[in-house]
Design an enzyme around this catalytic site. Structure first.
Site, short mmCIF file in Angstrom:
data_model
loop_
_atom_site.label_atom_id
_atom_site.label_comp_id
_atom_site.label_asym_id
_atom_site.label_seq_id
_atom_site.Cartn_x
_atom_site.Cartn_y
_atom_site.Cartn_z
N TYR A 63 4.64 14.66 5.90
CA TYR A 63 4.50 15.64 4.64
C TYR A 63 5.20 14.69 3.41
O TYR A 63 5.86 15.44 2.69
CB TYR A 63 5.27 17.04 4.78
CG TYR A 63 4.89 17.99 3.92
CD1 TYR A 63 3.61 18.81 4.05
CD2 TYR A 63 5.74 18.48 2.94
CE1 TYR A 63 3.36 19.53 3.37
CE2 TYR A 63 5.17 19.39 1.94
CZ TYR A 63 4.03 20.26 2.16
OH TYR A 63 3.67 21.14 1.34
N GLY A 64 4.60 13.61 3.35
CA GLY A 64 4.93 12.65 2.06
C GLY A 64 4.13 13.24 0.95
O GLY A 64 3.39 14.44 0.99
N ASP A 121 1.46 3.31 7.83
CA ASP A 121 0.84 2.60 8.75
C ASP A 121 1.46 1.88 9.88
O ASP A 121 1.04 2.04 11.31
CB ASP A 121 0.26 1.22 8.05
CG ASP A 121 -0.75 1.54 7.14
OD1 ASP A 121 -1.41 2.93 7.27
OD2 ASP A 121 -1.18 0.91 6.16
N GLN A 126 2.43 4.71 12.85
CA GLN A 126 1.52 5.53 13.49
C GLN A 126 1.20 5.37 14.80
O GLN A 126 1.07 5.96 15.82
CB GLN A 126 0.12 5.40 12.64
CG GLN A 126 0.32 5.95 11.10
CD GLN A 126 -0.91 5.90 10.59
OE1 GLN A 126 -2.23 5.84 11.15
NE2 GLN A 126 -1.02 6.21 9.24
N HIS A 157 -6.53 6.35 6.16
CA HIS A 157 -6.41 4.80 6.13
C HIS A 157 -7.03 4.25 7.57
O HIS A 157 -6.27 4.56 8.46
CB HIS A 157 -5.11 4.14 5.62
CG HIS A 157 -5.27 2.82 5.44
ND1 HIS A 157 -6.30 2.04 5.05
CD2 HIS A 157 -4.11 1.80 5.70
CE1 HIS A 157 -5.90 0.69 4.85
NE2 HIS A 157 -4.77 0.36 5.47
N ASP A 214 -9.35 -2.43 1.38
CA ASP A 214 -8.09 -1.88 0.75
C ASP A 214 -6.88 -2.97 0.86
O ASP A 214 -6.14 -3.12 0.09
CB ASP A 214 -7.58 -0.75 1.76
CG ASP A 214 -6.43 0.05 1.21
OD1 ASP A 214 -6.62 0.85 0.21
OD2 ASP A 214 -5.11 -0.01 1.66
N GLU A 241 -5.13 -4.77 -2.17
CA GLU A 241 -3.62 -4.83 -2.57
C GLU A 241 -3.08 -6.13 -2.62
O GLU A 241 -2.04 -6.37 -3.56
CB GLU A 241 -3.04 -3.93 -1.31
CG GLU A 241 -3.16 -2.76 -1.12
CD GLU A 241 -2.89 -1.88 0.02
OE1 GLU A 241 -2.97 -0.57 0.17
OE2 GLU A 241 -2.46 -2.63 1.06
N GLU A 288 5.38 -8.82 -23.74
CA GLU A 288 4.03 -9.28 -23.69
C GLU A 288 3.40 -9.56 -22.43
O GLU A 288 2.17 -9.39 -22.28
CB GLU A 288 3.85 -10.67 -24.37
CG GLU A 288 4.33 -10.67 -25.98
CD GLU A 288 3.46 -9.75 -26.66
OE1 GLU A 288 2.04 -9.78 -26.28
OE2 GLU A 288 3.99 -9.14 -27.77
N GLU A 323 3.06 -4.28 -22.01
CA GLU A 323 1.66 -3.98 -22.59
C GLU A 323 0.51 -4.07 -21.52
O GLU A 323 -0.62 -3.62 -21.87
CB GLU A 323 1.42 -4.95 -23.55
CG GLU A 323 2.27 -4.77 -24.68
CD GLU A 323 1.86 -5.48 -26.03
OE1 GLU A 323 0.82 -6.17 -26.10
OE2 GLU A 323 2.79 -5.73 -26.82
#
Length: 330
Positions: free
Chosen positions: A25-26, A83, A86, A108, A191, A195, A227, A231
């Site tokens: 339940y994250g 991950d 699991q 995932h 994925d 990342e 910079e 930004e």
């Protein structure tokens, strides 16, 4: 072009008589569980007792149960823990309850694609992966909208895996925006690559190297921070809403010309070749094996990486400057 499904392609009745277990339940688990429940589906939640997430689940009106209990009771078991935990969770709490008629679900594909989890042939295995964090999945649903999702079928023992998956996507609101068909292989490998090369690894290193270059040349760290890091949000927000071309239309002509003429010198052919090597490590499973071994050995490299990152000068400068910006405070 990818195939895209919408609400008209999904039937919630496929899940009306089924029990859905959300394991973990994250942020993502909470978003999916609440949306499914608000869609009229039967949802149970599993979370470790005496944790903040356990208490959040109770406050949300769930009575969290042990993962074994959830796996035993549920027809659809959605694993939304991290991950690296699991596989153990599956072998210790879920595997014995995997039988004909049940579905094992992910957002995932890491553990299925790299065979950390090998389900029995008689169960359905599919994925619904929202392309946004759980808080956004929840807020968009509450606004009558949805976050686009990916759908992938790994095993279709029942013959109804796709119908069930699309119904699930409709239940969390994803079918309102669109559900894009993919595979476990494609989702997992793209994925991880994204990342490592762009979203986390690439951007972080680009920011730090830019900061270091300016400071080494004698410029003030505070100016270098603004910079090269601060930004960045202005630019990524424009890319997020309008694409790269749209961003270029909204910055100065000077910035746009610098983009065209200097960007390829930073991300050059050598960097492109390195990206290909990293993709090959992902595709071969080398990265997955390395990451799982890292966790089994109590994360010595991970811990060192994190400690070193926290000591970088950009962090101290950033902490000081962010105190000057009260709008950033949560």
């Amino acid at each position: 072009m990818a195939k895209i499904y919408y609400e008209k392609d999904a039937d919630l009745n496929m899940l009306k008589d089924k029990t859905i277990a959300i394991i973990g339940y994250g942020i993502q688990g909470r978003g999916q569980a609440l949306n499914l429940r608000d869609s009229g589906l039967n949802v149970i939640v599993s979370e470790l007792a005496s944790t903040p997430n356990f208490e959040t689940a109770r406050q949300d009106g769930f009575e969290p149960v042990d993962a074994k209990v959830a796996a035993q009771k549920a027809d659809i078991i959605q694993i939304l823990t991290q991950d690296h935990v699991q596989a153990d969770l599956y072998s210790n709490c879920i595997e014995e309850y995997m039988q004909t008629g049940k579905s094992l679900v992910f957002s995932h594909g890491f553990n299925i694609h790299f065979k950390q989890i090998v389900p029995p042939a008689e169960v359905d295995v599919w994925m619904i992966a929202p392309k946004g964090p759980g808080a956004l999945v929840r807020s968009q649903y509450e606004e009558g909208k949805g976050v686009p999702c990916l759908v992938a079928i790994y095993q279709d023992a029942s013959g109804n895996a796709l119908k069930d998956a699309l119904a699930y996507a409709k239940g969390i609101g994803g079918a309102r925006a669109g559900v894009i068909e993919t595979t476990f292989k494609e989702e997992t490998e793209t994925d991880l690559f994204g990342e490592q090369v762009v979203l986390c690894g690439g951007v972080s290193e680009l920011v730090k190297k830019g900061f270091e270059t300016l400071v080494e040349a004698g410029y003030q760290p505070e100016i270098a921070y603004f910079e090269c890091l601060h930004e960045l949000k202005l630019i990524t927000d424009l890319i997020y809403t309008d694409g790269i071309v749209g961003m270029r239309k909204r910055v100065s002509d000077t910035a746009e010309y610098g983009d065209y003429s200097r960007g390829p010198r930073v991300i050059d052919a050598r960097i492109h070749e390195e990206m290909k090597k990293i993709l090959a490590e992902v595709q071969s499973g080398e990265f997955a094996r390395e990451w799982m071994a890292e966790n089994k050995n109590n994360r010595p490299n991970f811990t060192k990486y994190r400690e070193d990152a926290e000591k970088h000068p950009i962090e101290a400068v950033g902490k000081q400057l962010r105190e000057m910006m009260p709008w950033m405070k949560k």
